[in-house]
Design a protein around this motif. Structure first.
Motif, PDB file in Angstrom:
ATOM      1  N   THR A  16       0.814  -1.079   0.008  1.00 60.69           N
ATOM      2  CA  THR A  16       0.093  -0.110  -0.116  1.00 60.69           C
ATOM      3  C   THR A  16       0.765   1.152   0.096  1.00 60.69           C
ATOM      4  O   THR A  16       1.874   1.392   0.566  1.00 60.69           O
ATOM      5  CB  THR A  16      -0.870   0.057   1.191  1.00 60.69           C
ATOM      6  N   TYR A  67     -15.381  -0.138  -5.483  1.00 64.14           N
ATOM      7  CA  TYR A  67     -14.946   1.472  -5.645  1.00 64.14           C
ATOM      8  C   TYR A  67     -13.575   1.619  -5.579  1.00 64.14           C
ATOM      9  O   TYR A  67     -12.828   2.223  -6.371  1.00 64.14           O
ATOM     10  CB  TYR A  67     -15.682   2.239  -4.847  1.00 64.14           C
ATOM     11  N   GLU A  68     -12.721   1.107  -4.490  1.00 62.45           N
ATOM     12  CA  GLU A  68     -11.432   1.280  -4.349  1.00 62.45           C
ATOM     13  C   GLU A  68     -10.497   0.445  -5.436  1.00 62.45           C
ATOM     14  O   GLU A  68      -9.749   1.000  -6.048  1.00 62.45           O
ATOM     15  CB  GLU A  68     -11.068   0.944  -3.122  1.00 62.45           C
ATOM     16  N   GLU A  69     -10.894  -0.627  -5.701  1.00 65.38           N
ATOM     17  CA  GLU A  69     -10.363  -1.466  -6.869  1.00 65.38           C
ATOM     18  C   GLU A  69     -10.345  -0.542  -8.098  1.00 65.38           C
ATOM     19  O   GLU A  69      -9.647  -0.613  -9.128  1.00 65.38           O
ATOM     20  CB  GLU A  69     -11.211  -2.755  -6.740  1.00 65.38           C
ATOM     21  N   GLN A  70     -11.527  -0.022  -8.401  1.00 64.88           N
ATOM     22  CA  GLN A  70     -11.738   0.638  -9.636  1.00 64.88           C
ATOM     23  C   GLN A  70     -11.152   2.003  -9.558  1.00 64.88           C
ATOM     24  O   GLN A  70     -11.298   2.744 -10.437  1.00 64.88           O
ATOM     25  CB  GLN A  70     -13.191   0.672  -9.935  1.00 64.88           C
ATOM     26  N   GLY A  71     -10.535   2.492  -8.473  1.00 61.02           N
ATOM     27  CA  GLY A  71     -10.035   3.777  -8.440  1.00 61.02           C
ATOM     28  C   GLY A  71     -10.779   5.032  -8.064  1.00 61.02           C
ATOM     29  O   GLY A  71     -10.427   6.226  -8.351  1.00 61.02           O
ATOM     30  N   LEU A  72     -12.020   4.655  -7.594  1.00 63.01           N
ATOM     31  CA  LEU A  72     -12.896   5.603  -7.396  1.00 63.01           C
ATOM     32  C   LEU A  72     -12.915   6.016  -5.966  1.00 63.01           C
ATOM     33  O   LEU A  72     -13.640   7.246  -5.404  1.00 63.01           O
ATOM     34  CB  LEU A  72     -14.288   5.310  -7.619  1.00 63.01           C
ATOM     35  N   GLU A  74     -10.120   6.078  -2.119  1.00 67.38           N
ATOM     36  CA  GLU A  74      -8.879   5.562  -1.739  1.00 67.38           C
ATOM     37  C   GLU A  74      -8.956   5.439  -0.106  1.00 67.38           C
ATOM     38  O   GLU A  74      -9.933   6.022   0.410  1.00 67.38           O
ATOM     39  CB  GLU A  74      -7.785   6.408  -1.829  1.00 67.38           C
ATOM     40  N   GLU A 107     -17.252   2.886 -15.325  1.00 64.28           N
ATOM     41  CA  GLU A 107     -16.141   3.429 -16.239  1.00 64.28           C
ATOM     42  C   GLU A 107     -16.391   5.017 -16.404  1.00 64.28           C
ATOM     43  O   GLU A 107     -15.770   5.694 -16.328  1.00 64.28           O
ATOM     44  CB  GLU A 107     -16.046   2.748 -17.441  1.00 64.28           C
ATOM     45  N   LYS A 110     -15.585   6.968 -13.666  1.00 61.74           N
ATOM     46  CA  LYS A 110     -14.197   7.727 -13.256  1.00 61.74           C
ATOM     47  C   LYS A 110     -13.744   8.849 -14.073  1.00 61.74           C
ATOM     48  O   LYS A 110     -12.838   9.545 -13.621  1.00 61.74           O
ATOM     49  CB  LYS A 110     -13.276   6.374 -14.026  1.00 61.74           C
ATOM     50  N   VAL A 113     -14.029  11.732 -11.157  1.00 65.12           N
ATOM     51  CA  VAL A 113     -13.382  11.398 -10.179  1.00 65.12           C
ATOM     52  C   VAL A 113     -12.790  12.791  -9.556  1.00 65.12           C
ATOM     53  O   VAL A 113     -13.185  13.160  -8.318  1.00 65.12           O
ATOM     54  CB  VAL A 113     -12.111  10.588 -10.503  1.00 65.12           C
TER      55      VAL A 113
END
Length: 177
Positions: A16, A67-72, A74, A107, A110, A113
């Motif tokens: 991390t 959502y975290e996995e998709q970068g939305l 942290e 998608e 994103k 963001v």
């Protein structure tokens, strides 16, 4: 207490980028986590674990992990590897869910963001700064209109072949065919 001096001054789950740091506080040692945008969270203070964030936003922990996995979204990590979120995560998750409920895909979201950390407007007015998000919205509307037209054509074909489902009461004997 979440940590001891034995953890030295840097704590993180393997792999991390968000790390916790021990810092002396008037009442002893506290753990602070670097978080989104350089924000620091105090364990047990303004930090939330994943279950609390899920409860506050009306979603599931599974959705938050996705959502975290998709970068939305942290998170920072506790020394034990638990996800830790700051207060701004509540707004972000609500915005993500609102956009998804509006018909956008993950998608699509994103592209929004950088606008997710403040409450979304009920109606987005056009601005050049949001041109990329508007393009995504226009594409999504066009795609939905195409799907609606396709479904309408399929429904019309089915009703022509089998008119009784569209008749009042849905009974075959009520149709004059």
């Amino acid at each position: 207490m979440w940590a001891t001096a034995a953890h030295q001054d840097t704590l993180a789950a393997p792999g991390t980028a968000n790390r916790g740091r021990l810092r002396a506080a008037p009442d002893g040692i506290d753990v602070y986590f670097d978080h989104v945008g350089g924000e620091q969270l105090r364990a047990g203070g303004d930090a939330m674990l994943i279950g609390e964030l899920a409860e506050r936003t009306g979603t599931t922990t599974r959705a938050l992990r996705y959502y975290e996995e998709q970068g939305l979204l942290e998170s920072a990590r506790t020394p034990a590897g638990y996800r830790v979120y700051g207060p701004a995560a509540v707004t972000r998750v609500r915005d993500v869910r609102d956009l998804l409920a509006s018909g956008f895909t993950v998608e699509d979201v994103k592209s929004f963001v950088r606008h997710l950390d403040t409450d979304l407007l009920e109606v987005f007015t056009y601005s050049q700064a949001r041109a990329d998000a508007y393009a995504v919205g226009a594409h999504r509307v066009a795609e939905l209109e195409e799907r609606i037209a396709t479904l309408t054509r399929v429904r019309d074909i089915l009703v022509r072949r089998m008119p009784w489902p569209a008749a009042p009461g849905g009974a075959p004997e009520q149709c004059a065919t």
